[in-house]
Write a protein that holds these residues in place. Structure first.
Motif, PDB file in Angstrom:
ATOM      1  N   GLY A   1      25.465  31.214  -5.550  1.00 21.87           N
ATOM      2  CA  GLY A   1      24.196  30.977  -5.477  1.00 21.87           C
ATOM      3  C   GLY A   1      23.709  31.787  -6.811  1.00 21.87           C
ATOM      4  N   VAL A   2      24.452  31.570  -8.252  1.00 25.84           N
ATOM      5  CA  VAL A   2      24.813  32.098  -9.304  1.00 25.84           C
ATOM      6  C   VAL A   2      24.147  30.287  -9.340  1.00 25.84           C
ATOM      7  CG1 VAL A   2      24.941  32.323 -12.113  1.00 25.84           C
ATOM      8  CG2 VAL A   2      25.781  34.363  -9.840  1.00 25.84           C
ATOM      9  N   VAL A   3      23.005  30.322 -11.150  1.00 24.66           N
ATOM     10  CA  VAL A   3      22.989  28.876 -11.569  1.00 24.66           C
ATOM     11  C   VAL A   3      22.673  28.988 -12.525  1.00 24.66           C
ATOM     12  CG1 VAL A   3      21.309  27.626 -11.739  1.00 24.66           C
ATOM     13  CG2 VAL A   3      20.745  28.423  -9.382  1.00 24.66           C
ATOM     14  N   PHE A   4      23.390  27.998 -12.937  1.00 27.00           N
ATOM     15  CA  PHE A   4      24.319  27.681 -14.734  1.00 27.00           C
ATOM     16  C   PHE A   4      23.351  26.484 -15.138  1.00 27.00           C
ATOM     17  CE2 PHE A   4      27.371  29.483 -12.167  1.00 27.00           C
ATOM     18  CZ  PHE A   4      27.733  30.580 -13.378  1.00 27.00           C
ATOM     19  N   ASP A   5      22.178  27.062 -15.978  1.00 20.78           N
ATOM     20  CA  ASP A   5      21.471  26.015 -16.692  1.00 20.78           C
ATOM     21  C   ASP A   5      22.555  25.206 -17.599  1.00 20.78           C
ATOM     22  OD1 ASP A   5      18.912  25.101 -17.412  1.00 20.78           O
ATOM     23  OD2 ASP A   5      18.326  26.385 -19.000  1.00 20.78           O
TER      24      ASP A   5
ATOM     25  N   ARG B   1      37.858  39.715 -21.710  1.00 24.53           N
ATOM     26  CA  ARG B   1      37.051  39.389 -21.131  1.00 24.53           C
ATOM     27  C   ARG B   1      35.469  39.604 -21.440  1.00 24.53           C
ATOM     28  NH1 ARG B   1      38.078  43.786 -16.682  1.00 24.53           N
ATOM     29  NH2 ARG B   1      40.329  42.205 -16.328  1.00 24.53           N
ATOM     30  N   VAL B   2      34.565  39.120 -20.723  1.00 22.77           N
ATOM     31  CA  VAL B   2      33.269  38.572 -21.344  1.00 22.77           C
ATOM     32  C   VAL B   2      32.709  38.871 -19.470  1.00 22.77           C
ATOM     33  CG1 VAL B   2      30.970  37.436 -22.524  1.00 22.77           C
ATOM     34  CG2 VAL B   2      34.255  36.860 -23.182  1.00 22.77           C
ATOM     35  N   LYS B   3      31.314  39.756 -20.181  1.00 19.89           N
ATOM     36  CA  LYS B   3      30.360  39.926 -18.885  1.00 19.89           C
ATOM     37  C   LYS B   3      29.289  40.130 -18.942  1.00 19.89           C
ATOM     38  CE  LYS B   3      31.208  43.313 -15.101  1.00 19.89           C
ATOM     39  NZ  LYS B   3      31.597  44.548 -14.462  1.00 19.89           N
ATOM     40  N   VAL B   4      28.150  39.064 -18.232  1.00 21.28           N
ATOM     41  CA  VAL B   4      26.952  39.208 -18.472  1.00 21.28           C
ATOM     42  C   VAL B   4      26.069  39.029 -16.804  1.00 21.28           C
ATOM     43  CG1 VAL B   4      27.113  36.267 -18.116  1.00 21.28           C
ATOM     44  CG2 VAL B   4      25.203  37.333 -19.412  1.00 21.28           C
ATOM     45  N   PHE B   5      25.216  39.649 -17.277  1.00 21.78           N
ATOM     46  CA  PHE B   5      24.616  40.171 -16.024  1.00 21.78           C
ATOM     47  C   PHE B   5      23.622  39.154 -15.638  1.00 21.78           C
ATOM     48  CE2 PHE B   5      26.398  44.485 -16.191  1.00 21.78           C
ATOM     49  CZ  PHE B   5      26.893  44.401 -14.772  1.00 21.78           C
ATOM     50  N   CYS B   6      22.952  39.171 -14.509  1.00 26.80           N
ATOM     51  CA  CYS B   6      22.240  37.204 -14.135  1.00 26.80           C
ATOM     52  C   CYS B   6      20.438  38.457 -14.198  1.00 26.80           C
ATOM     53  CB  CYS B   6      21.887  36.792 -13.009  1.00 26.80           C
ATOM     54  SG  CYS B   6      23.369  36.076 -12.523  1.00 26.80           S
ATOM     55  N   PRO B   7      19.602  38.512 -15.076  1.00 24.42           N
ATOM     56  CA  PRO B   7      18.091  39.591 -14.967  1.00 24.42           C
ATOM     57  C   PRO B   7      17.273  38.690 -13.887  1.00 24.42           C
ATOM     58  CG  PRO B   7      18.604  37.582 -17.016  1.00 24.42           C
ATOM     59  CD  PRO B   7      19.598  36.761 -16.175  1.00 24.42           C
ATOM     60  N   ASP B   8      17.998  37.929 -12.971  1.00 26.71           N
ATOM     61  CA  ASP B   8      16.394  38.241 -12.395  1.00 26.71           C
ATOM     62  C   ASP B   8      17.613  38.136 -10.130  1.00 26.71           C
ATOM     63  OD1 ASP B   8      15.046  37.595  -9.680  1.00 26.71           O
ATOM     64  OD2 ASP B   8      13.860  35.615 -10.851  1.00 26.71           O
ATOM     65  N   ASP B   9      17.435  38.858  -9.631  1.00 26.61           N
ATOM     66  CA  ASP B   9      17.992  38.932  -8.249  1.00 26.61           C
ATOM     67  C   ASP B   9      17.878  37.941  -7.667  1.00 26.61           C
ATOM     68  OD1 ASP B   9      19.078  41.289  -9.877  1.00 26.61           O
ATOM     69  OD2 ASP B   9      18.396  42.377  -8.600  1.00 26.61           O
ATOM     70  N   ASP B  10      16.608  38.259  -7.689  1.00 29.11           N
ATOM     71  CA  ASP B  10      16.139  36.564  -6.647  1.00 29.11           C
ATOM     72  C   ASP B  10      16.547  35.429  -6.282  1.00 29.11           C
ATOM     73  OD1 ASP B  10      14.665  38.575  -5.027  1.00 29.11           O
ATOM     74  OD2 ASP B  10      12.885  38.986  -6.023  1.00 29.11           O
ATOM     75  N   PHE B  11      16.361  35.318  -7.951  1.00 26.37           N
ATOM     76  CA  PHE B  11      16.869  33.692  -8.508  1.00 26.37           C
ATOM     77  C   PHE B  11      18.089  33.650  -9.712  1.00 26.37           C
ATOM     78  CE2 PHE B  11      16.351  29.863 -11.126  1.00 26.37           C
ATOM     79  CZ  PHE B  11      16.953  28.532 -10.063  1.00 26.37           C
ATOM     80  N   PRO B  12      19.092  34.076 -10.033  1.00 25.71           N
ATOM     81  CA  PRO B  12      20.281  34.208 -10.738  1.00 25.71           C
ATOM     82  C   PRO B  12      20.058  33.455 -11.097  1.00 25.71           C
ATOM     83  CG  PRO B  12      21.481  34.812  -8.709  1.00 25.71           C
ATOM     84  CD  PRO B  12      19.755  34.087  -8.435  1.00 25.71           C
ATOM     85  N   VAL B  13      20.494  33.031 -12.722  1.00 22.04           N
ATOM     86  CA  VAL B  13      20.928  31.815 -13.489  1.00 22.04           C
ATOM     87  C   VAL B  13      21.251  33.005 -14.734  1.00 22.04           C
ATOM     88  CG1 VAL B  13      19.076  30.345 -15.007  1.00 22.04           C
ATOM     89  CG2 VAL B  13      17.998  31.274 -12.803  1.00 22.04           C
ATOM     90  N   VAL B  14      22.199  32.073 -15.175  1.00 25.58           N
ATOM     91  CA  VAL B  14      22.411  32.562 -16.596  1.00 25.58           C
ATOM     92  C   VAL B  14      22.676  31.106 -17.475  1.00 25.58           C
ATOM     93  CG1 VAL B  14      24.087  34.481 -16.342  1.00 25.58           C
ATOM     94  CG2 VAL B  14      25.048  32.679 -16.620  1.00 25.58           C
ATOM     95  N   ALA B  15      23.061  30.735 -18.704  1.00 30.66           N
ATOM     96  CA  ALA B  15      23.283  29.549 -19.575  1.00 30.66           C
ATOM     97  C   ALA B  15      24.642  28.984 -18.936  1.00 30.66           C
ATOM     98  CB  ALA B  15      23.300  29.487 -20.752  1.00 30.66           C
TER      99      ALA B  15
END
Length: 202
Positions: free
Chosen positions: A132-136, A97-111
């Motif tokens: 609302g998590v954005v996947f770059d 299991r892999v967990k990654v936290f989004c650095p910005d609470d106001d605009f959550p983005v990960v790759a």
């Protein structure tokens, strides 16, 4: 012929060795190997887990968003949103299991990892829709469960239980229309009904 499943501790060591400094932590909890990686190295870590000979996680079997905003009740602090993935190696019969936290609470983005596993395409759309998590890097990041005109992200902890708008078909206008929610907020108190001899009990 199916290979024998590796012990969780052996999988943990293999994952930790493959990821090296890219991983924040790799540990075993309830028999499950869990790796946490920083957002800046998320895509690199996931590609390593797919390609490293000791890992070979060929399948992404699940990916979801999480809202940790109410976890403070049990003492957890930190970023509000995370993305959690479940990877499976068929060839080595092991999981992580892999967990990654989004650095910005106001605009959550990960790759996005949709270029690594095709199954991520719909999973990431679901996490975007509900949290609302954005996947770059995702090529088609649209809502997948809610309506196109839906406002907000319904799995966020601060989303109202009754929602914001409701939709219905209007026969006169011959189209679907949106209106403010007409349900009055109310508190539902569970009621216990006890009956004599219920279920054959005395």
């Amino acid at each position: 012929m199916t290979s024998v499943a590796m012990r969780p501790e052996a999988v943990r060591d293999a994952v930790a060795s493959a990821l090296g400094d890219v991983a924040r932590t790799v540990h075993v909890a309830l028999g499950q190997v869990i790796a946490e990686v920083p957002a800046a190295h998320y895509h690199q870590a996931m590609q390593t887990l797919r390609d490293a000979p000791s890992c070979r996680f060929e399948q992404l079997v699940d990916l979801c968003g999480m809202d940790h905003s109410t976890y403070g009740d049990i003492g957890t602090e930190g970023a509000r949103y995370s993305v959690v993935s479940q990877l499976l190696s068929v060839s080595l019969n092991q999981r992580v299991r892999v967990k990654v936290f989004c650095p910005d609470d106001d605009f959550p983005v990960v790759a996005s990892v949709s270029d690594l596993w095709n199954s991520a395409i719909w999973y990431e759309r679901e996490a975007f829709d509900l949290y609302g998590v954005v996947f770059d890097g995702h090529g088609d990041l649209r809502r997948i469960l809610t309506d196109y005109g839906f406002i907000g992200h319904p799995f966020r902890k601060d989303f109202p239980l009754s929602g914001h708008v409701e939709m219905r078909y209007d026969a006169d206008q011959r189209r679907v229309i949106y209106e403010p929610v007409t349900i009055e907020p109310r508190e539902v108190t569970p009621r216990i009904i006890r009956e004599d001899k219920y279920g054959g009990l005395h």
